[in-house]
Design a protein around this motif. Structure first.
Motif, short mmCIF file in Angstrom:
data_model
loop_
_atom_site.label_atom_id
_atom_site.label_comp_id
_atom_site.label_asym_id
_atom_site.label_seq_id
_atom_site.Cartn_x
_atom_site.Cartn_y
_atom_site.Cartn_z
N ILE A 3 0.83 -1.20 0.00
CA ILE A 3 0.00 0.00 0.00
C ILE A 3 0.87 1.26 0.00
O ILE A 3 0.65 2.19 -0.77
N PHE A 4 1.88 1.27 0.87
CA PHE A 4 2.70 2.47 0.97
C PHE A 4 3.53 2.68 -0.29
O PHE A 4 3.73 3.82 -0.74
N GLU A 5 4.03 1.61 -0.87
CA GLU A 5 4.79 1.74 -2.11
C GLU A 5 3.94 2.35 -3.21
O GLU A 5 4.39 3.22 -3.97
N GLN A 6 2.68 1.92 -3.29
CA GLN A 6 1.77 2.48 -4.29
C GLN A 6 1.51 3.96 -4.03
O GLN A 6 1.49 4.78 -4.96
N ILE A 7 1.33 4.30 -2.76
CA ILE A 7 1.10 5.70 -2.41
C ILE A 7 2.31 6.56 -2.76
O ILE A 7 2.19 7.65 -3.35
N LEU A 8 3.49 6.06 -2.40
CA LEU A 8 4.71 6.82 -2.66
C LEU A 8 4.89 7.05 -4.16
O LEU A 8 5.28 8.15 -4.59
N GLY A 38 6.00 12.80 5.77
CA GLY A 38 5.82 12.13 7.05
C GLY A 38 4.79 11.03 6.94
O GLY A 38 3.87 11.11 6.12
N VAL A 39 4.95 9.99 7.78
CA VAL A 39 4.03 8.84 7.76
C VAL A 39 3.49 8.62 9.17
O VAL A 39 4.26 8.35 10.11
N LEU A 40 2.17 8.74 9.30
CA LEU A 40 1.50 8.42 10.56
C LEU A 40 1.13 6.94 10.48
O LEU A 40 0.07 6.57 9.96
N ALA A 41 2.03 6.08 10.93
CA ALA A 41 1.79 4.64 10.94
C ALA A 41 1.24 4.23 12.29
O ALA A 41 1.77 4.63 13.33
N ALA A 42 0.19 3.40 12.28
CA ALA A 42 -0.55 3.11 13.51
C ALA A 42 0.20 2.23 14.49
O ALA A 42 -0.09 2.26 15.68
N ASN A 44 7.42 -0.10 10.19
CA ASN A 44 8.58 -0.77 9.59
C ASN A 44 8.33 -1.10 8.12
O ASN A 44 9.26 -1.06 7.30
N ALA A 45 7.08 -1.41 7.79
CA ALA A 45 6.74 -1.66 6.39
C ALA A 45 7.01 -0.41 5.55
O ALA A 45 7.59 -0.49 4.46
N ALA A 46 6.59 0.75 6.06
CA ALA A 46 6.84 2.00 5.35
C ALA A 46 8.34 2.28 5.26
O ALA A 46 8.85 2.72 4.21
N ILE A 47 9.05 2.03 6.36
CA ILE A 47 10.49 2.28 6.38
C ILE A 47 11.21 1.41 5.35
O ILE A 47 12.16 1.85 4.69
N SER A 48 10.75 0.17 5.18
CA SER A 48 11.39 -0.72 4.21
C SER A 48 11.26 -0.16 2.79
O SER A 48 12.20 -0.28 1.98
N ILE A 49 10.12 0.45 2.48
CA ILE A 49 9.93 1.05 1.16
C ILE A 49 10.74 2.33 1.02
O ILE A 49 11.36 2.59 -0.03
N GLN A 55 14.95 10.07 6.31
CA GLN A 55 14.61 11.41 5.82
C GLN A 55 13.14 11.73 6.02
O GLN A 55 12.76 12.90 6.03
N VAL A 56 12.31 10.70 6.14
CA VAL A 56 10.87 10.85 6.29
C VAL A 56 10.46 10.32 7.66
O VAL A 56 10.55 9.11 7.90
N PRO A 57 10.04 11.18 8.59
CA PRO A 57 9.64 10.70 9.92
C PRO A 57 8.46 9.73 9.84
O PRO A 57 7.51 9.95 9.09
N VAL A 58 8.56 8.65 10.62
CA VAL A 58 7.53 7.61 10.66
C VAL A 58 7.21 7.34 12.13
O VAL A 58 8.11 7.21 12.96
#
Length: 362
Positions: free
Chosen positions: A216-221, A230-234, A240-245, A254-257
């Motif tokens: 999902i995050f890869e598609q959004i990015l 910035g990513v508001l991850a629940a 960590n999924a967002a960080i991997s992408i 570079q992008v706070p999560v």
């Protein structure tokens, strides 16, 4: 109403509960005995899965087992492994075994409410653990203040982002988890008030599935052309999924999560600078509060609570114990280790050893 949480330190539940667990001195059954006799479990606890968070098996199960063992109360703790039908089957088995109290962390409100209705028909009292079952009939609800969790995440992301125009992505938890709704509401209450911030995408992740979150995050990015600040991850898994992408795109750190649950992985991400913060929920307090309430019910007593939570779907107020979460940033990771929630040996491995030394974590 109040709960004696000061008496419920991670190793201290037995002192509070031992007297009530001893039963009566006279003949016949004591309040703690179930229809199945002393050989059967008096309390059943069903945990939801092993995928949404490592907490369920790594922390909740052993803490709950220890609390009930210390009090001399037989408990049956099982995990539904993310399967609502399996949870129903486990619940039916526990009810047949003769438990007096059944506590569940539901997979969704509909299946949770069905379990509670079945328990009610059998005269078994029910407790919602960590997640409120909307439309259910649990007598008690024990959790953290989940709106506050979201507020802490929102405040944390704002602190890490700073001022100026920012594009934010929300990776929310499972859409059928009421807690996920509360986390999002809490975060929005903070971040929506910052006029320079723009929510460019927001999506719930079914079943808190980390692999789906990465997709999902890869598609959004990609859709945003990389313009995400910035990513508001629940929780930590989604974070960590967002960080991997982000790492795959050369942007980790570079992008706070944000995150939640103060997992070893989440804390290591914070030490590495790829995660902004997490929310620590001392599970020992939650597990011990559940044990106190369950054992009071087994013994025919009225548990002490801190207030009520509204179930609009069920049109009722549920007696509740809501505990306070804590925001954890790099300079406060030591707090989680000092509490014994995560060990320094697990946290401070390899590349993270230097950061632990710097922060006095040992």
């Amino acid at each position: 109403m109040r709960v004696r949480l000061t008496a419920l330190a991670a190793t201290g539940v037995a002192a509070v509960l031992l007297t009530s667990a001893c039963g009566s001195e006279g003949g016949g059954s004591s309040p703690g005995e179930t229809s199945g006799g002393s050989d059967g479990p008096q309390v059943g606890v069903i945990l939801p899965d092993t995928e949404s968070s490592v907490r369920w098996e790594s922390f909740d199960r052993p803490l709950l087992q220890q609390a009930f063992d210390d009090a001399g109360v037989e408990v049956d703790i099982q995990n539904a492994q993310g399967d609502a039908s399996r949870m129903q089957t486990i619940a039916d088995q526990m009810i047949t075994q003769g438990v007096a109290v059944l506590a569940i962390a539901n997979l969704d409100s509909a299946s949770g409410a069905a379990i509670q209705a079945r328990a009610d028909q059998a005269g078994v009292q029910t407790i919602d653990y960590d997640r409120l079952t909307l439309g259910g009939n649990a007598e008690y609800y024990i959790s953290f203040d989940n709106t506050r969790v979201g507020e802490l995440q929102g405040q944390g992301l704002q602190q890490c982002l700073g001022a100026g125009p920012k594009n934010i992505v929300y990776l929310n938890g499972s859409p059928d988890d009421n807690n996920a709704t509360l986390f999002s509401q809490g975060a929005h209450s903070v971040l929506d008030a910052v006029s320079d911030y723009t929510v460019v995408a927001e999506q719930a992740v079914p079943d808190w599935d980390n692999q789906q979150a990465a997709t999902i995050f890869e598609q959004i990015l990609t859709q945003q052309g990389g313009a995400v600040d910035g990513v508001l991850a629940a929780n930590d898994g989604l974070g960590n999924a967002a960080i991997s992408i982000l790492a795959r795109n050369g942007r980790a750190g570079q992008v706070p999560v944000t995150g939640q649950d103060a997992t070893t992985q989440g804390l290591q991400n914070i030490l590495a600078g790829s995660q902004c913060m997490t929310v620590y929920k001392p599970v020992a307090d939650e597990a011990n509060a559940l044990a106190e309430v369950a054992i009071a019910l087994v013994n025919g007593e009225e548990p002490e609570t801190t207030g009520t939570v509204r179930d609009d779907e069920g049109g009722r107020d549920v007696a509740s114990i809501l505990l306070e979460p804590q925001a954890i940033f790099r300079d406060s990771v030591k707090t989680v280790v000092d509490d014994g929630f995560v060990s320094a040996a697990d946290l401070c491995t390899g590349e993270f050893a230097a950061a632990c030394t710097e922060l006095g974590i040992s």
